[in-house]
Design a protein around this motif. Structure first.
Motif, PDB file in Angstrom:
ATOM      1  N   ASN A 120       4.087   4.728  -5.010  1.00  0.00           N
ATOM      2  CA  ASN A 120       5.521   4.480  -4.908  1.00  0.00           C
ATOM      3  C   ASN A 120       5.733   3.010  -4.545  1.00  0.00           C
ATOM      4  OD1 ASN A 120       8.263   4.598  -4.581  1.00  0.00           O
ATOM      5  ND2 ASN A 120       8.254   6.434  -3.274  1.00  0.00           N
ATOM      6  N   ALA A 121       5.604   2.141  -5.525  1.00  0.00           N
ATOM      7  CA  ALA A 121       5.596   0.701  -5.275  1.00  0.00           C
ATOM      8  C   ALA A 121       6.925   0.195  -4.742  1.00  0.00           C
ATOM      9  CB  ALA A 121       5.222  -0.049  -6.555  1.00  0.00           C
ATOM     10  N   ASP A 122       8.059   0.700  -5.267  1.00  0.00           N
ATOM     11  CA  ASP A 122       9.364   0.211  -4.822  1.00  0.00           C
ATOM     12  C   ASP A 122       9.614   0.544  -3.354  1.00  0.00           C
ATOM     13  OD1 ASP A 122       9.844  -0.814  -7.325  1.00  0.00           O
ATOM     14  OD2 ASP A 122      11.025   0.920  -8.006  1.00  0.00           O
ATOM     15  N   ALA A 123       9.340   1.796  -2.998  1.00  0.00           N
ATOM     16  CA  ALA A 123       9.533   2.203  -1.603  1.00  0.00           C
ATOM     17  C   ALA A 123       8.586   1.441  -0.691  1.00  0.00           C
ATOM     18  CB  ALA A 123       9.318   3.712  -1.460  1.00  0.00           C
ATOM     19  N   SER A 124       7.366   1.214  -1.156  1.00  0.00           N
ATOM     20  CA  SER A 124       6.390   0.485  -0.361  1.00  0.00           C
ATOM     21  C   SER A 124       6.848  -0.947  -0.105  1.00  0.00           C
ATOM     22  CB  SER A 124       5.032   0.480  -1.074  1.00  0.00           C
ATOM     23  OG  SER A 124       4.111  -0.330  -0.385  1.00  0.00           O
ATOM     24  N   ALA A 125       7.340  -1.603  -1.153  1.00  0.00           N
ATOM     25  CA  ALA A 125       7.796  -2.989  -1.008  1.00  0.00           C
ATOM     26  C   ALA A 125       8.951  -3.079  -0.025  1.00  0.00           C
ATOM     27  CB  ALA A 125       8.207  -3.549  -2.368  1.00  0.00           C
ATOM     28  N   LEU A 126       9.886  -2.111  -0.085  1.00  0.00           N
ATOM     29  CA  LEU A 126      11.028  -2.119   0.825  1.00  0.00           C
ATOM     30  C   LEU A 126      10.576  -1.897   2.272  1.00  0.00           C
ATOM     31  CD1 LEU A 126      14.083  -2.170   1.347  1.00  0.00           C
ATOM     32  CD2 LEU A 126      14.117   0.307   0.905  1.00  0.00           C
ATOM     33  N   SER A 127       9.740  -0.891   2.480  1.00  0.00           N
ATOM     34  CA  SER A 127       9.257  -0.601   3.838  1.00  0.00           C
ATOM     35  C   SER A 127       8.464  -1.781   4.397  1.00  0.00           C
ATOM     36  CB  SER A 127       8.379   0.653   3.836  1.00  0.00           C
ATOM     37  OG  SER A 127       9.111   1.789   3.424  1.00  0.00           O
ATOM     38  N   LEU A 128       7.648  -2.380   3.544  1.00  0.00           N
ATOM     39  CA  LEU A 128       6.833  -3.509   3.985  1.00  0.00           C
ATOM     40  C   LEU A 128       7.714  -4.683   4.380  1.00  0.00           C
ATOM     41  CD1 LEU A 128       3.998  -4.713   4.361  1.00  0.00           C
ATOM     42  CD2 LEU A 128       4.092  -5.455   1.988  1.00  0.00           C
ATOM     43  N   ARG A 129       8.691  -5.006   3.563  1.00  0.00           N
ATOM     44  CA  ARG A 129       9.577  -6.133   3.862  1.00  0.00           C
ATOM     45  C   ARG A 129      10.346  -5.902   5.154  1.00  0.00           C
ATOM     46  NH1 ARG A 129      11.975  -6.079  -0.465  1.00  0.00           N
ATOM     47  NH2 ARG A 129      13.936  -5.034   0.075  1.00  0.00           N
ATOM     48  N   GLN A 130      10.866  -4.681   5.325  1.00  0.00           N
ATOM     49  CA  GLN A 130      11.636  -4.375   6.532  1.00  0.00           C
ATOM     50  C   GLN A 130      10.767  -4.422   7.788  1.00  0.00           C
ATOM     51  OE1 GLN A 130      13.182  -0.576   5.276  1.00  0.00           O
ATOM     52  NE2 GLN A 130      15.179  -1.442   4.724  1.00  0.00           N
ATOM     53  N   SER A 131       9.563  -3.890   7.699  1.00  0.00           N
ATOM     54  CA  SER A 131       8.707  -3.858   8.883  1.00  0.00           C
ATOM     55  C   SER A 131       8.239  -5.258   9.264  1.00  0.00           C
ATOM     56  CB  SER A 131       7.506  -2.933   8.650  1.00  0.00           C
ATOM     57  OG  SER A 131       6.707  -3.410   7.584  1.00  0.00           O
ATOM     58  N   LEU A 132       7.917  -6.101   8.282  1.00  0.00           N
ATOM     59  CA  LEU A 132       7.492  -7.455   8.594  1.00  0.00           C
ATOM     60  C   LEU A 132       8.647  -8.302   9.123  1.00  0.00           C
ATOM     61  CD1 LEU A 132       5.011  -8.281   5.685  1.00  0.00           C
ATOM     62  CD2 LEU A 132       4.495  -7.610   8.025  1.00  0.00           C
ATOM     63  N   ASP A 133       9.841  -8.112   8.564  1.00  0.00           N
ATOM     64  CA  ASP A 133      11.012  -8.817   9.089  1.00  0.00           C
ATOM     65  C   ASP A 133      11.263  -8.425  10.538  1.00  0.00           C
ATOM     66  OD1 ASP A 133      11.398 -10.136   6.728  1.00  0.00           O
ATOM     67  OD2 ASP A 133      13.025  -8.843   6.010  1.00  0.00           O
ATOM     68  N   GLN A 138       7.766   0.191  16.048  1.00  0.00           N
ATOM     69  CA  GLN A 138       8.368   0.645  14.790  1.00  0.00           C
ATOM     70  C   GLN A 138       7.890  -0.193  13.602  1.00  0.00           C
ATOM     71  OE1 GLN A 138      10.143   3.390  14.548  1.00  0.00           O
ATOM     72  NE2 GLN A 138      10.081   3.112  12.333  1.00  0.00           N
ATOM     73  N   ALA A 139       7.748  -1.515  13.833  1.00  0.00           N
ATOM     74  CA  ALA A 139       7.250  -2.378  12.757  1.00  0.00           C
ATOM     75  C   ALA A 139       5.843  -1.958  12.357  1.00  0.00           C
ATOM     76  CB  ALA A 139       7.269  -3.837  13.199  1.00  0.00           C
ATOM     77  N   SER A 140       5.021  -1.632  13.347  1.00  0.00           N
ATOM     78  CA  SER A 140       3.657  -1.187  13.068  1.00  0.00           C
ATOM     79  C   SER A 140       3.657   0.101  12.260  1.00  0.00           C
ATOM     80  CB  SER A 140       2.899  -0.991  14.386  1.00  0.00           C
ATOM     81  OG  SER A 140       1.597  -0.501  14.153  1.00  0.00           O
ATOM     82  N   LYS A 141       4.494   1.075  12.677  1.00  0.00           N
ATOM     83  CA  LYS A 141       4.587   2.340  11.948  1.00  0.00           C
ATOM     84  C   LYS A 141       5.129   2.122  10.537  1.00  0.00           C
ATOM     85  CE  LYS A 141       3.187   5.228  15.162  1.00  0.00           C
ATOM     86  NZ  LYS A 141       1.953   6.045  14.976  1.00  0.00           N
ATOM     87  N   GLY A 142       6.118   1.225  10.427  1.00  0.00           N
ATOM     88  CA  GLY A 142       6.673   0.953   9.105  1.00  0.00           C
ATOM     89  C   GLY A 142       5.654   0.337   8.171  1.00  0.00           C
TER      90      GLY A 142
END
Length: 492
Positions: free
Chosen positions: A62-75, A46-50
């Motif tokens: 879509n920078a805001d959505a990208s930043a959120l998805s990136l932070r969640q997937s890396l966490d 899931q982290a990889s897909k995120g």
């Protein structure tokens, strides 16, 4: 097929993350509950897909959505990899492989996205430039320079030797890496432009500087290799690093970077763009590498036919350079924070006579430089003897941030007076009995030929050492020049 669906929206992401983090969601058929290992592997997937979703959102603007998805997937990736170590049956190599793939995916698709472009994030790109603000934004692309059609990260094999070198840089050699980073940032304005002009990646330049000299411009090895990129005398001469008014051009950072770039591009043509072979040739000699490679320049450096013929030094050297370059590209991914350095160049005109030693004393720890400014002043003024007093009106190169500190600390007041007093101190000279012993040994004269080095002369004599020849002729930094007459021992 993945165990979980790809992120469809920002609203769905928290639900999916909660499900995967605790490993308690039933399978779609409702017939079983995921085992702890399955749950971790599901989180990994899931982290990889995120991560891929975050990059797609960035592409779409879509920078805001990208930043959120990136932070969640890396966490999620960090948390699940941490739990893998304590979960029976979990394979940590699986996590490392995904981590490596994500770094490479990032390199390959986002050259036009400022926040995620290149091999480093935007904050690291700004730190590396030594500046902040919009003017630095183009530097975010600096780490993805093509190396003859391929991105540098795609050429670095994440194998055992490179992983071991990464650990060495991050542990025992970490202080050395940090010092190399700081030294390089102050030299960057001299070294990087000529490298960039040769279309070579800056990460490779840093990797070689870190491994060769740590960014010390006047470094000299036991074999006589000299300068920030450690050229032997004959190789330096081949690439224009001769002697200019008594100054060995191998110590000039801009000239040595140019020569290094020319050497690498020459060898890349010879070895069919095989970077590992070229780096090995730089350390172990191109002749030796050509003999080992024969007619197959596509062979891996780590192939036993090549690897086993290299010296232990060269076997360590190649992965060490590549690992330092990799850390330059991906510091955050290895829990590494390079210090912020403003390396913008400047200059001062001396208002009172002073040596580099005296300036170091009066500047102290100005602008937060706890280790003092000697190394930086020495690097930026390589032609100057640090002990020699420079007259009033002399122009010296310094970081721009020191211009104000010089005016406030080193022109008037107690600090320049203290520095001059320390510099003028005399130390009693005790006669050394060594010269008398040495004089008993018969000597003869040797005329230095083109291509000679001290080590090659020693090998001809079969009975001396580099240090003995250096002491016998009062050589500074083991420097010699063609036509020079040396006193050498008569060997029996």
């Amino acid at each position: 097929m993945s165990l979980f669906p790809t992120f469809r929206s920002r609203r769905l992401a928290p639900v999916v993350l909660a499900c995967t983090l605790f490993g308690g969601c039933a399978s779609s058929g409702g017939d079983r509950t995921l085992t702890p290992v399955d749950a971790l592997y599901g989180q990994l997937n899931q982290a990889s897909k995120g991560y891929e979703t975050a990059l797609q959102q960035a592409r779409e603007g879509n920078a805001d959505a990208s930043a959120l998805s990136l932070r969640q997937s890396l966490d999620l990736l960090k948390q699940s990899s941490a739990r893998c170590a304590t979960t029976s049956g979990c394979d940590p190599q699986r996590f490392f492989s995904v981590f490596d793939r994500l770094l490479r995916l990032k390199d390959g698709h986002f050259d036009d996205i400022p926040d995620l472009s290149g091999d480093v994030d935007s904050s690291q790109a700004l730190l590396a430039t030594g500046h902040a603000g919009a003017a630095s934004l183009p530097q975010a692309q600096r780490s993805v320079t093509l190396l003859h059609g391929q991105k540098l990260s795609q050429l670095i094999a994440m194998n055992g030797p490179v992983k071991a070198a990464l650990e060495m840089w991050l542990t025992q050699r970490r202080p050395y890496l940090m010092n190399a980073w700081v030294n390089y940032q102050y030299l960057r304005h001299e070294m990087w432009p000529t490298y960039q002009k040769a279309d070579l990646p800056e990460a490779l330049l840093f990797g070689m500087v870190a491994q060769e000299s740590g960014g010390k411009v006047h470094a000299v090895s036991r074999s006589g290799a000299s300068g920030p990129l450690q050229f032997m005398y004959s190789t330096g001469m081949r690439f224009g690093l001769g002697v200019d008014n008594g100054f060995d051009m191998r110590f000039d950072p801009a000239a040595s970077a140019r020569a290094n770039a020319e050497y690498l591009n020459e060898q890349l043509r010879i070895f069919n763009n095989n970077l590992e072979l070229v780096i090995g040739a730089y350390n172990g000699g191109e002749g030796r590498m050509r003999r080992a490679v024969g007619d197959d320049p596509s062979v891996s450096f780590y192939d036993p036919r090549i690897y086993d013929q290299m010296s232990p030094e060269t076997r360590d050297y190649v992965p060490a350079v590549l690992a330092a370059a990799w850390l330059f590209l991906h510091p955050d991914s290895y829990n590494l924070r390079f210090p912020k350095v403003d390396g913008a160049p400047g200059s001062i005109t001396l208002k009172r006579a002073a040596s580099l030693d005296e300036l170091t004393v009066c500047l102290g720890s100005a602008d937060g430089m706890g280790d003092g400014w000697f190394r930086t002043l020495r690097n930026l003024n390589p032609r100057l003897d640090p002990d020699a007093t420079q007259p009033v009106g002399s122009t010296l190169q310094v970081p721009k941030r020191l211009e104000g500190a010089y005016a406030s600390r080193c022109v008037d007041g107690p600090w320049p007076i203290l520095a001059a007093d320390l510099h003028s101190a005399t130390v009693p000279v005790v006669p050394d009995p060594a010269p008398a012993k040495a004089s008993a040994r018969r000597t003869t004269t040797y005329r230095v030929r083109h291509g000679d080095t001290l080590i090659s002369i020693v090998r001809k004599l079969h009975c001396s050492s580099v240090q003995e020849l250096s002491d016998l002729n009062d050589l500074k930094h083991h420097r010699i020049r063609a036509g020079q007459h040396l006193q050498v021992p008569v060997c029996r």
